[in-house]
Design a protein around this motif. Structure first.
Motif, PDB file in Angstrom:
ATOM      1  N   ILE A   1       0.315  -1.108   0.018  1.00  0.00           N
ATOM      2  CA  ILE A   1       0.132  -0.330  -0.190  1.00  0.00           C
ATOM      3  C   ILE A   1       0.924   1.537  -0.114  1.00  0.00           C
ATOM      4  O   ILE A   1       0.438   2.287  -1.168  1.00  0.00           O
ATOM      5  N   ILE A   2       2.565   1.066   0.876  1.00  0.00           N
ATOM      6  CA  ILE A   2       3.302   2.859   0.904  1.00  0.00           C
ATOM      7  C   ILE A   2       3.658   2.602  -0.539  1.00  0.00           C
ATOM      8  O   ILE A   2       3.609   3.932  -0.790  1.00  0.00           O
ATOM      9  N   VAL A   3       4.056   1.320  -1.207  1.00  0.00           N
ATOM     10  CA  VAL A   3       4.798   1.675  -2.481  1.00  0.00           C
ATOM     11  C   VAL A   3       3.807   2.560  -3.600  1.00  0.00           C
ATOM     12  O   VAL A   3       3.764   3.174  -4.333  1.00  0.00           O
ATOM     13  N   PHE A   4       2.182   2.161  -3.486  1.00  0.00           N
ATOM     14  CA  PHE A   4       1.276   1.986  -4.122  1.00  0.00           C
ATOM     15  C   PHE A   4       1.153   3.566  -4.240  1.00  0.00           C
ATOM     16  O   PHE A   4       0.941   4.679  -5.365  1.00  0.00           O
ATOM     17  N   VAL A   5       1.091   4.252  -3.155  1.00  0.00           N
ATOM     18  CA  VAL A   5       0.707   5.710  -2.637  1.00  0.00           C
ATOM     19  C   VAL A   5       2.331   6.436  -3.239  1.00  0.00           C
ATOM     20  O   VAL A   5       1.441   7.640  -3.453  1.00  0.00           O
ATOM     21  N   LEU A   6       3.267   5.986  -2.514  1.00  0.00           N
ATOM     22  CA  LEU A   6       4.706   6.780  -3.172  1.00  0.00           C
ATOM     23  C   LEU A   6       4.566   6.944  -5.002  1.00  0.00           C
ATOM     24  O   LEU A   6       5.109   7.758  -5.292  1.00  0.00           O
ATOM     25  N   ASP A   7       4.213   5.847  -5.527  1.00  0.00           N
ATOM     26  CA  ASP A   7       4.063   6.242  -7.086  1.00  0.00           C
ATOM     27  C   ASP A   7       3.383   7.443  -6.991  1.00  0.00           C
ATOM     28  O   ASP A   7       3.346   7.940  -8.493  1.00  0.00           O
ATOM     29  N   LYS A   8       2.308   7.053  -6.429  1.00  0.00           N
ATOM     30  CA  LYS A   8       0.833   8.194  -7.305  1.00  0.00           C
ATOM     31  C   LYS A   8       1.840   9.878  -6.526  1.00  0.00           C
ATOM     32  O   LYS A   8       1.730  11.031  -7.214  1.00  0.00           O
TER      33      LYS A   8
END
Length: 140
Positions: A116-123
């Protein structure tokens, strides 16, 4: 694939347009062999989201430019962060309780949270300066 100190350029085909993002399918070339930044998979192709400075549509062949620094940063975040978070969860939960099931559940929760953190950081990281950019429509 041609590159200079800051950018990689590659030719691909626009597969889909969603809002301001153009999804460009890139095929693996001979120059990609030593790089290993992109995961081309079994089909020897990858679809990447890109912004566009030129007019283009689905099916058009385009040249995209991607910053090299962003590619390495994305790889580090995508692959290393989940492993580090999972290891931290394992160490902390093992020191709190020696129950193997608890350690396993804590690691699984840590892994899900890290994705989830990776997904948010990507955005958050994604912007015009560090995203692939369509610089030329070679179909026109």
């Amino acid at each position: 694939m041609s590159d200079n100190n800051e950018f990689i350029t590659e030719t691909g085909t626009v597969n889909k347009i969603k809002g301001k993002l153009y999804y460009v399918k890139l095929s693996k070339s001979e120059k990609c062999e030593g790089c290993k930044i992109c995961d081309f998979g079994k089909n020897n192709s990858i679809t990447v989201p890109a912004l566009s400075d030129v007019e283009c549509g689905v099916g058009d062949n385009v040249v995209i430019r991607s910053p090299i620094k962003k590619n390495y940063l994305s790889s580090i975040i995508m692959y290393l962060l989940p492993i580090v978070v999972m290891l931290i969860c394992a160490i902390v939960s093992y020191n709190i309780t020696s129950n193997d099931l608890t350690v396993l559940i804590t690691c699984a929760i840590g892994l899900v949270v890290s994705f989830i953190i990776v997904f948010v950081l990507d955005k958050l990281i994604r912007n015009k300066n560090n995203m692939p950019l369509i610089i030329k429509n070679v179909s026109k």
